[in-house]
Motif scaffolding. Structure first.
Motif, PDB file in Angstrom:
ATOM      1  N   VAL A  18       9.178  -3.743   2.161  1.00 24.74           N
ATOM      2  CA  VAL A  18       8.365  -2.748   1.463  1.00 24.74           C
ATOM      3  C   VAL A  18       7.128  -3.444   0.910  1.00 24.74           C
ATOM      4  O   VAL A  18       7.101  -4.662   0.737  1.00 24.74           O
ATOM      5  CB  VAL A  18       9.153  -2.087   0.315  1.00 24.74           C
ATOM      6  N   THR A  19       6.090  -2.647   0.652  1.00 22.16           N
ATOM      7  CA  THR A  19       4.851  -3.212   0.131  1.00 22.16           C
ATOM      8  C   THR A  19       4.044  -2.109  -0.546  1.00 22.16           C
ATOM      9  O   THR A  19       4.428  -0.938  -0.527  1.00 22.16           O
ATOM     10  CB  THR A  19       4.026  -3.864   1.263  1.00 22.16           C
ATOM     11  N   SER A  20       2.929  -2.488  -1.112  1.00 26.42           N
ATOM     12  CA  SER A  20       2.015  -1.527  -1.729  1.00 26.42           C
ATOM     13  C   SER A  20       0.667  -1.595  -1.037  1.00 26.42           C
ATOM     14  O   SER A  20       0.260  -2.654  -0.542  1.00 26.42           O
ATOM     15  CB  SER A  20       1.823  -1.825  -3.221  1.00 26.42           C
ATOM     16  N   ASP A  21      -0.019  -0.478  -0.980  1.00 28.18           N
ATOM     17  CA  ASP A  21      -1.368  -0.424  -0.421  1.00 28.18           C
ATOM     18  C   ASP A  21      -1.975   0.913  -0.815  1.00 28.18           C
ATOM     19  O   ASP A  21      -1.307   1.748  -1.423  1.00 28.18           O
ATOM     20  CB  ASP A  21      -1.344  -0.589   1.112  1.00 28.18           C
ATOM     21  N   TYR A  22      -3.231   1.098  -0.444  1.00 30.80           N
ATOM     22  CA  TYR A  22      -3.904   2.367  -0.733  1.00 30.80           C
ATOM     23  C   TYR A  22      -3.629   3.340   0.404  1.00 30.80           C
ATOM     24  O   TYR A  22      -3.840   3.018   1.577  1.00 30.80           O
ATOM     25  CB  TYR A  22      -5.400   2.161  -0.894  1.00 30.80           C
ATOM     26  N   CYS A  23      -3.146   4.534   0.057  1.00 26.76           N
ATOM     27  CA  CYS A  23      -2.876   5.558   1.070  1.00 26.76           C
ATOM     28  C   CYS A  23      -4.092   6.490   1.185  1.00 26.76           C
ATOM     29  O   CYS A  23      -4.469   7.135   0.206  1.00 26.76           O
ATOM     30  CB  CYS A  23      -1.641   6.371   0.699  1.00 26.76           C
ATOM     31  N   PRO A  24      -4.709   6.575   2.362  1.00 21.28           N
ATOM     32  CA  PRO A  24      -5.893   7.420   2.525  1.00 21.28           C
ATOM     33  C   PRO A  24      -5.586   8.920   2.470  1.00 21.28           C
ATOM     34  O   PRO A  24      -6.494   9.724   2.274  1.00 21.28           O
ATOM     35  CB  PRO A  24      -6.417   7.020   3.909  1.00 21.28           C
ATOM     36  N   VAL A  25      -4.319   9.289   2.640  1.00 21.40           N
ATOM     37  CA  VAL A  25      -3.932  10.700   2.568  1.00 21.40           C
ATOM     38  C   VAL A  25      -3.583  11.091   1.132  1.00 21.40           C
ATOM     39  O   VAL A  25      -4.083  12.083   0.603  1.00 21.40           O
ATOM     40  CB  VAL A  25      -2.746  10.996   3.515  1.00 21.40           C
ATOM     41  N   CYS A  26      -2.735  10.300   0.483  1.00 19.86           N
ATOM     42  CA  CYS A  26      -2.392  10.561  -0.927  1.00 19.86           C
ATOM     43  C   CYS A  26      -3.550  10.218  -1.852  1.00 19.86           C
ATOM     44  O   CYS A  26      -3.595  10.677  -2.999  1.00 19.86           O
ATOM     45  CB  CYS A  26      -1.168   9.747  -1.320  1.00 19.86           C
ATOM     46  N   ARG A  27      -4.468   9.364  -1.367  1.00 26.12           N
ATOM     47  CA  ARG A  27      -5.667   8.973  -2.092  1.00 26.12           C
ATOM     48  C   ARG A  27      -5.338   8.223  -3.380  1.00 26.12           C
ATOM     49  O   ARG A  27      -5.965   8.440  -4.422  1.00 26.12           O
ATOM     50  CB  ARG A  27      -6.561  10.183  -2.374  1.00 26.12           C
ATOM     51  N   LYS A  28      -4.361   7.325  -3.281  1.00 24.61           N
ATOM     52  CA  LYS A  28      -3.980   6.491  -4.412  1.00 24.61           C
ATOM     53  C   LYS A  28      -3.122   5.339  -3.903  1.00 24.61           C
ATOM     54  O   LYS A  28      -2.722   5.319  -2.736  1.00 24.61           O
ATOM     55  CB  LYS A  28      -3.203   7.307  -5.449  1.00 24.61           C
ATOM     56  N   CYS A  30       0.111   3.503  -3.179  1.00 27.12           N
ATOM     57  CA  CYS A  30       1.457   4.005  -2.924  1.00 27.12           C
ATOM     58  C   CYS A  30       2.359   2.887  -2.436  1.00 27.12           C
ATOM     59  O   CYS A  30       1.898   1.810  -2.057  1.00 27.12           O
ATOM     60  CB  CYS A  30       1.428   5.124  -1.872  1.00 27.12           C
ATOM     61  N   ARG A  31       3.627   3.182  -2.424  1.00 26.01           N
ATOM     62  CA  ARG A  31       4.600   2.282  -1.828  1.00 26.01           C
ATOM     63  C   ARG A  31       4.758   2.634  -0.358  1.00 26.01           C
ATOM     64  O   ARG A  31       4.758   3.817   0.014  1.00 26.01           O
ATOM     65  CB  ARG A  31       5.943   2.395  -2.549  1.00 26.01           C
ATOM     66  N   PHE A  32       4.887   1.607   0.455  1.00 23.98           N
ATOM     67  CA  PHE A  32       4.993   1.780   1.903  1.00 23.98           C
ATOM     68  C   PHE A  32       6.209   1.048   2.446  1.00 23.98           C
ATOM     69  O   PHE A  32       6.601  -0.004   1.918  1.00 23.98           O
ATOM     70  CB  PHE A  32       3.755   1.216   2.611  1.00 23.98           C
ATOM     71  N   GLU A  57       2.774  -2.264  10.578  1.00 24.30           N
ATOM     72  CA  GLU A  57       2.708  -0.812  10.477  1.00 24.30           C
ATOM     73  C   GLU A  57       3.272  -0.415   9.118  1.00 24.30           C
ATOM     74  O   GLU A  57       4.401  -0.758   8.787  1.00 24.30           O
ATOM     75  CB  GLU A  57       3.500  -0.152  11.598  1.00 24.30           C
ATOM     76  N   LEU A  58       2.476   0.309   8.342  1.00 23.75           N
ATOM     77  CA  LEU A  58       2.873   0.739   7.003  1.00 23.75           C
ATOM     78  C   LEU A  58       3.084   2.248   7.004  1.00 23.75           C
ATOM     79  O   LEU A  58       2.222   3.001   7.472  1.00 23.75           O
ATOM     80  CB  LEU A  58       1.813   0.376   5.961  1.00 23.75           C
ATOM     81  N   THR A  59       4.223   2.693   6.500  1.00 23.52           N
ATOM     82  CA  THR A  59       4.543   4.118   6.421  1.00 23.52           C
ATOM     83  C   THR A  59       4.654   4.527   4.962  1.00 23.52           C
ATOM     84  O   THR A  59       5.502   4.008   4.224  1.00 23.52           O
ATOM     85  CB  THR A  59       5.869   4.433   7.137  1.00 23.52           C
ATOM     86  N   CYS A  60       3.793   5.428   4.546  1.00 18.44           N
ATOM     87  CA  CYS A  60       3.768   5.866   3.151  1.00 18.44           C
ATOM     88  C   CYS A  60       5.073   6.566   2.782  1.00 18.44           C
ATOM     89  O   CYS A  60       5.551   7.441   3.520  1.00 18.44           O
ATOM     90  CB  CYS A  60       2.586   6.810   2.916  1.00 18.44           C
ATOM     91  N   MET A  61       5.641   6.196   1.647  1.00 17.42           N
ATOM     92  CA  MET A  61       6.896   6.792   1.209  1.00 17.42           C
ATOM     93  C   MET A  61       6.715   8.183   0.611  1.00 17.42           C
ATOM     94  O   MET A  61       7.697   8.876   0.351  1.00 17.42           O
ATOM     95  CB  MET A  61       7.572   5.877   0.178  1.00 17.42           C
ATOM     96  N   ILE A  62       5.473   8.580   0.394  1.00 18.77           N
ATOM     97  CA  ILE A  62       5.218   9.906  -0.181  1.00 18.77           C
ATOM     98  C   ILE A  62       4.865  10.923   0.903  1.00 18.77           C
ATOM     99  O   ILE A  62       5.520  11.959   1.032  1.00 18.77           O
ATOM    100  CB  ILE A  62       4.089   9.842  -1.229  1.00 18.77           C
ATOM    101  N   CYS A  63       3.841  10.622   1.688  1.00 14.15           N
ATOM    102  CA  CYS A  63       3.365  11.596   2.677  1.00 14.15           C
ATOM    103  C   CYS A  63       3.797  11.268   4.098  1.00 14.15           C
ATOM    104  O   CYS A  63       3.582  12.058   5.016  1.00 14.15           O
ATOM    105  CB  CYS A  63       1.846  11.714   2.626  1.00 14.15           C
ATOM    106  N   ASP A  64       4.364  10.077   4.314  1.00 11.05           N
ATOM    107  CA  ASP A  64       4.883   9.653   5.616  1.00 11.05           C
ATOM    108  C   ASP A  64       3.791   9.316   6.634  1.00 11.05           C
ATOM    109  O   ASP A  64       4.076   9.142   7.815  1.00 11.05           O
ATOM    110  CB  ASP A  64       5.821  10.720   6.209  1.00 11.05           C
TER     111      ASP A  64
END
Length: 265
Positions: A18-28, A30-32, A57-64
């Motif tokens: 797991v990791t953290s990065d900026y999610c362009p869809v959630c716009r904040k 997020c955890r990935f 490959e990072l998959t956002c845990m919020i928006c997928d």
């Protein structure tokens, strides 16, 4: 399909952690879920080793949504056991933290209506680069040759059985049942692609990332030109009209940066 059964390049995904990065869809930030993606060459269904360089490959845990990052951003000397993927978190380089801070700062400026032209261009550019690699991916690139062989074998066997039964009984019931079974196989395969191939959803993710910026056709064209100059296939494959149509469709649905995303293309 026959050629892909003899020789094929397949994208294999291995969960890392797991990791953290900026999610362009959630716009904040997020955890990935973090995975290593690498192309493997197959010949006669046998793994012949890696082809090219791996990436993360990072998959956002919020928006997928899925984004791709260079492995150099999170250097890992020895890949952990996939069983520990839920807890392992590699160290990130300073550039990742800077990117998160920069993207978060620009998003705050956008939400407060104080975004300047340079920041706007950077946000549009960032959205395109986040998903550019996914446009290069084939729909069934993650399907290994052995699975393709099993599918083709099943289709040919069902067709042969249906034909044999028809020649013996002269009844249309057998070929109709065989045709129905083959159709169900392809429907299942299409469903699998929709669930596992990000290539089927990447336009939606890109449109969701661009929606708050409401880009013009010219701005999208400029982003495509930049991708082309970087020798990325996405620069040629992204269709401005389709992206704008997807943005318009999302607006009609009342979408506005909701955490749960509509994936239908």
């Amino acid at each position: 399909m026959p050629c892909s059964l003899i020789s094929a390049t397949v994208l294999r995904i291995r969960p890392i952690g797991v990791t953290s990065d900026y999610c362009p869809v959630c716009r904040k930030e997020c955890r990935f879920r973090l995975a290593q993606a690498e192309h493997k060459r197959y010949f006669m269904c046998m793994d012949r080793g890696r082809h090219g360089h791996p990436h993360h490959e990072l998959t956002c845990m919020i928006c997928d949504c899925r984004v791709e990052r260079p492995t150099e951003e999170r250097p890992i000397s020895i890949l952990p056991d996939p069983k520990s993927a839920a807890i392992f978190e590699p160290e990130m380089l300073a550039i990742v933290h800077k990117r998160i801070e920069s993207c978060t700062s620009m998003e705050n400026a956008r939400s407060e209506d104080r975004l300047n032209n340079g920041q706007r261009e950077e946000m549009i550019r960032h959205a395109f680069y986040c998903f550019s690699r996914l446009y290069d991916e084939e729909t069934f690139e993650r399907l290994v040759p052995f699975a393709r062989l099993m599918i083709m074998t099943a289709v040919l066997t069902i067709a042969a059985c249906g034909y044999y039964a028809w020649t013996q009984t002269e009844s249309l019931q057998a070929p109709i049942l065989a045709a129905t079974a083959i159709i169900l196989i392809f429907v299942t395969l299409t469903y699998w692609a929709a669930r596992h191939s990000p290539r089927k959803r990447v336009r939606t993710w890109l449109a969701m990332a661009l929606l708050p910026l409401d880009p013009t056709s010219e701005e999208i064209r400029q982003a495509r030109i930049e991708l082309q100059s970087s020798r990325l296939k996405a620069g040629f494959q992204i269709r401005s009209d389709k992206v704008l149509a997807k943005i318009k469709k999302l607006k009609a649905k009342g979408y506005s940066n909701k955490p749960k995303s509509p994936y239908a293309n």
